[in-house]
Design a protein around this motif. Sequence first.
Motif, PDB file in Angstrom:
ATOM      1  N   MET A 133       0.615  -1.160   0.482  1.00  7.51           N
ATOM      2  CA  MET A 133      -0.098  -0.317  -0.392  1.00  7.51           C
ATOM      3  C   MET A 133       1.379   1.408   0.159  1.00  7.51           C
ATOM      4  SD  MET A 133      -3.194  -0.953   0.052  1.00  7.51           S
ATOM      5  CE  MET A 133      -4.108   0.150   0.085  1.00  7.51           C
ATOM      6  N   LEU A 134       0.112   2.684  -0.696  1.00  7.16           N
ATOM      7  CA  LEU A 134       0.880   3.034  -0.226  1.00  7.16           C
ATOM      8  C   LEU A 134       0.168   4.419   0.067  1.00  7.16           C
ATOM      9  CD1 LEU A 134       2.032   3.024  -4.221  1.00  7.16           C
ATOM     10  CD2 LEU A 134       3.376   2.704  -2.537  1.00  7.16           C
ATOM     11  N   ARG A 135       0.973   5.773   0.468  1.00  2.16           N
ATOM     12  CA  ARG A 135       0.023   6.861   0.961  1.00  2.16           C
ATOM     13  C   ARG A 135       0.759   7.647   0.227  1.00  2.16           C
ATOM     14  NH1 ARG A 135       0.163   9.748   6.634  1.00  2.16           N
ATOM     15  NH2 ARG A 135       2.223   9.672   5.966  1.00  2.16           N
ATOM     16  N   VAL A 136      -0.216   8.580  -0.912  1.00  2.00           N
ATOM     17  CA  VAL A 136       0.125   9.960  -1.827  1.00  2.00           C
ATOM     18  C   VAL A 136      -0.059  11.260  -1.916  1.00  2.00           C
ATOM     19  CG1 VAL A 136       0.677   7.256  -3.340  1.00  2.00           C
ATOM     20  CG2 VAL A 136      -1.687   8.419  -3.675  1.00  2.00           C
ATOM     21  N   THR A 137       0.082  11.710  -2.191  1.00  2.00           N
ATOM     22  CA  THR A 137      -0.532  13.037  -2.090  1.00  2.00           C
ATOM     23  C   THR A 137      -0.812  13.045  -3.853  1.00  2.00           C
ATOM     24  OG1 THR A 137       0.939  13.940  -0.268  1.00  2.00           O
ATOM     25  CG2 THR A 137       0.004  15.740  -1.601  1.00  2.00           C
ATOM     26  N   PRO A 138      -1.841  13.516  -4.430  1.00  2.00           N
ATOM     27  CA  PRO A 138      -1.897  13.964  -5.679  1.00  2.00           C
ATOM     28  C   PRO A 138      -1.265  15.301  -5.786  1.00  2.00           C
ATOM     29  CG  PRO A 138      -4.271  12.784  -4.666  1.00  2.00           C
ATOM     30  CD  PRO A 138      -2.837  13.485  -3.832  1.00  2.00           C
ATOM     31  N   THR A 139      -0.194  14.891  -7.396  1.00  2.00           N
ATOM     32  CA  THR A 139       0.047  16.516  -7.725  1.00  2.00           C
ATOM     33  C   THR A 139      -1.132  17.488  -8.742  1.00  2.00           C
ATOM     34  OG1 THR A 139       0.456  15.428  -9.849  1.00  2.00           O
ATOM     35  CG2 THR A 139       2.456  15.381  -7.979  1.00  2.00           C
ATOM     36  N   GLY A 140      -2.540  16.673  -8.789  1.00  2.00           N
ATOM     37  CA  GLY A 140      -3.168  17.786  -9.388  1.00  2.00           C
ATOM     38  C   GLY A 140      -3.377  17.739 -10.993  1.00  2.00           C
ATOM     39  N   VAL A 141      -2.587  17.438 -11.298  1.00  2.00           N
ATOM     40  CA  VAL A 141      -1.798  16.621 -12.776  1.00  2.00           C
ATOM     41  C   VAL A 141      -2.208  15.540 -13.343  1.00  2.00           C
ATOM     42  CG1 VAL A 141       0.134  16.465 -14.586  1.00  2.00           C
ATOM     43  CG2 VAL A 141       0.932  18.211 -12.796  1.00  2.00           C
ATOM     44  N   GLU A 142      -3.333  15.391 -14.292  1.00  2.00           N
ATOM     45  CA  GLU A 142      -4.389  14.319 -14.353  1.00  2.00           C
ATOM     46  C   GLU A 142      -4.699  14.304 -15.136  1.00  2.00           C
ATOM     47  OE1 GLU A 142      -7.610  14.740 -11.299  1.00  2.00           O
ATOM     48  OE2 GLU A 142      -6.137  13.989 -10.046  1.00  2.00           O
ATOM     49  N   SER A 143      -5.544  13.571 -16.172  1.00  2.00           N
ATOM     50  CA  SER A 143      -5.904  13.330 -17.591  1.00  2.00           C
ATOM     51  C   SER A 143      -7.773  13.260 -16.917  1.00  2.00           C
ATOM     52  CB  SER A 143      -6.211  11.540 -18.108  1.00  2.00           C
ATOM     53  OG  SER A 143      -6.794  10.394 -17.414  1.00  2.00           O
ATOM     54  N   GLY A 144      -8.448  13.879 -17.949  1.00  2.00           N
ATOM     55  CA  GLY A 144      -9.846  14.273 -18.108  1.00  2.00           C
ATOM     56  C   GLY A 144      -9.843  15.610 -17.633  1.00  2.00           C
ATOM     57  N   PHE A 145     -11.531  16.375 -18.098  1.00  5.46           N
ATOM     58  CA  PHE A 145     -11.811  17.431 -18.078  1.00  5.46           C
ATOM     59  C   PHE A 145     -12.038  18.226 -16.732  1.00  5.46           C
ATOM     60  CE2 PHE A 145     -14.702  15.580 -19.621  1.00  5.46           C
ATOM     61  CZ  PHE A 145     -15.851  15.420 -19.361  1.00  5.46           C
ATOM     62  N   THR A 146     -12.653  17.263 -16.110  1.00  7.70           N
ATOM     63  CA  THR A 146     -13.183  18.036 -14.572  1.00  7.70           C
ATOM     64  C   THR A 146     -11.762  17.942 -13.699  1.00  7.70           C
ATOM     65  OG1 THR A 146     -14.996  16.739 -15.079  1.00  7.70           O
ATOM     66  CG2 THR A 146     -15.192  17.377 -13.176  1.00  7.70           C
ATOM     67  N   LYS A 147     -11.543  19.148 -12.597  1.00  8.61           N
ATOM     68  CA  LYS A 147     -10.625  19.494 -12.028  1.00  8.61           C
ATOM     69  C   LYS A 147     -11.228  18.577 -10.560  1.00  8.61           C
ATOM     70  CE  LYS A 147      -7.830  23.121 -11.805  1.00  8.61           C
ATOM     71  NZ  LYS A 147      -7.260  23.976 -11.850  1.00  8.61           N
ATOM     72  N   ARG A 148     -10.026  17.900  -9.758  1.00  2.00           N
ATOM     73  CA  ARG A 148     -10.425  17.031  -9.155  1.00  2.00           C
ATOM     74  C   ARG A 148     -10.554  18.658  -8.066  1.00  2.00           C
ATOM     75  NH1 ARG A 148      -7.254  12.712  -5.974  1.00  2.00           N
ATOM     76  NH2 ARG A 148      -6.880  11.946  -8.118  1.00  2.00           N
ATOM     77  N   ARG A 149     -11.100  18.025  -6.802  1.00  2.70           N
ATOM     78  CA  ARG A 149     -11.882  19.201  -5.592  1.00  2.70           C
ATOM     79  C   ARG A 149     -11.337  18.852  -4.247  1.00  2.70           C
ATOM     80  NH1 ARG A 149     -18.012  16.150  -5.294  1.00  2.70           N
ATOM     81  NH2 ARG A 149     -18.556  16.016  -6.211  1.00  2.70           N
ATOM     82  N   SER A 150      -9.738  17.768  -4.021  1.00  4.55           N
ATOM     83  CA  SER A 150      -9.381  18.454  -3.097  1.00  4.55           C
ATOM     84  C   SER A 150      -8.351  17.269  -3.184  1.00  4.55           C
ATOM     85  CB  SER A 150      -9.827  18.149  -1.608  1.00  4.55           C
ATOM     86  OG  SER A 150      -9.912  16.451  -1.649  1.00  4.55           O
ATOM     87  N   LEU A 151      -6.743  18.571  -2.725  1.00  3.92           N
ATOM     88  CA  LEU A 151      -5.494  17.461  -2.541  1.00  3.92           C
ATOM     89  C   LEU A 151      -5.134  16.315  -1.611  1.00  3.92           C
ATOM     90  CD1 LEU A 151      -3.017  19.822  -4.866  1.00  3.92           C
ATOM     91  CD2 LEU A 151      -4.922  18.411  -5.696  1.00  3.92           C
ATOM     92  N   ARG A 152      -5.852  15.542  -0.819  1.00  2.00           N
ATOM     93  CA  ARG A 152      -5.758  15.305  -0.142  1.00  2.00           C
ATOM     94  C   ARG A 152      -5.162  14.380  -0.054  1.00  2.00           C
ATOM     95  NH1 ARG A 152      -9.350  10.708   0.430  1.00  2.00           N
ATOM     96  NH2 ARG A 152     -11.107  10.752  -1.102  1.00  2.00           N
ATOM     97  N   ARG A 153      -4.437  13.460   0.422  1.00  4.12           N
ATOM     98  CA  ARG A 153      -3.779  12.400   0.602  1.00  4.12           C
ATOM     99  C   ARG A 153      -4.674  11.316   0.713  1.00  4.12           C
ATOM    100  NH1 ARG A 153       0.674  13.653   6.237  1.00  4.12           N
ATOM    101  NH2 ARG A 153       1.931  14.821   4.436  1.00  4.12           N
ATOM    102  N   GLU A 154      -4.209  10.243   0.203  1.00  9.36           N
ATOM    103  CA  GLU A 154      -5.447   9.145   0.316  1.00  9.36           C
ATOM    104  C   GLU A 154      -4.561   7.614   0.275  1.00  9.36           C
ATOM    105  OE1 GLU A 154      -5.703   9.398  -4.698  1.00  9.36           O
ATOM    106  OE2 GLU A 154      -7.873   9.652  -3.403  1.00  9.36           O
ATOM    107  N   TRP A 155      -4.852   6.218   0.576  1.00 12.06           N
ATOM    108  CA  TRP A 155      -3.960   5.092  -0.068  1.00 12.06           C
ATOM    109  C   TRP A 155      -4.698   4.467  -1.060  1.00 12.06           C
ATOM    110  CZ3 TRP A 155      -0.210   3.736   3.754  1.00 12.06           C
ATOM    111  CH2 TRP A 155      -0.379   4.149   4.968  1.00 12.06           C
ATOM    112  N   ILE A 156      -2.904   4.126  -1.297  1.00  7.43           N
ATOM    113  CA  ILE A 156      -3.811   3.359  -2.795  1.00  7.43           C
ATOM    114  C   ILE A 156      -3.527   2.170  -2.807  1.00  7.43           C
ATOM    115  CG2 ILE A 156      -4.518   4.822  -4.152  1.00  7.43           C
ATOM    116  CD1 ILE A 156      -1.344   5.104  -5.326  1.00  7.43           C
TER     117      ILE A 156
END
Length: 94
Positions: free
Chosen positions: A53-76
């Motif tokens: 498992m990894l706990r990651v912090t999104p950078t905000g760079v991603e595919s799609g045309f709808t922006k991410r609401r928050s850049l909270r840490r998440e487990w993946i």
Amino acid sequence: MGKRGVVTDYSGEELYRGDLVAYSARQGNRVRMADAIVDKVTTRLVDGRLRAMLRVTPTGVESGFTKRRSLRREWISAEHVRLVIPGEASERDQ
């Protein structure tokens, strides 16, 4: 005596804190590719199997045309993660 292993992406590249990775993230009924910085690398026992498992912090760079609401840490899960840019060597010693 057991041997300590390392957590790797699907191609076998080792993952450490500070690495930039790409992973698939769900948004509603869609899946998008997102970049994130690895914050913590660990393993967890899920249904009797040891899973990386990894706990990651999104950078905000991603595919799609709808922006991410928050850049909270998440487990993946490290199962479908790909290393993009390795972090600094000084962070690997921690």
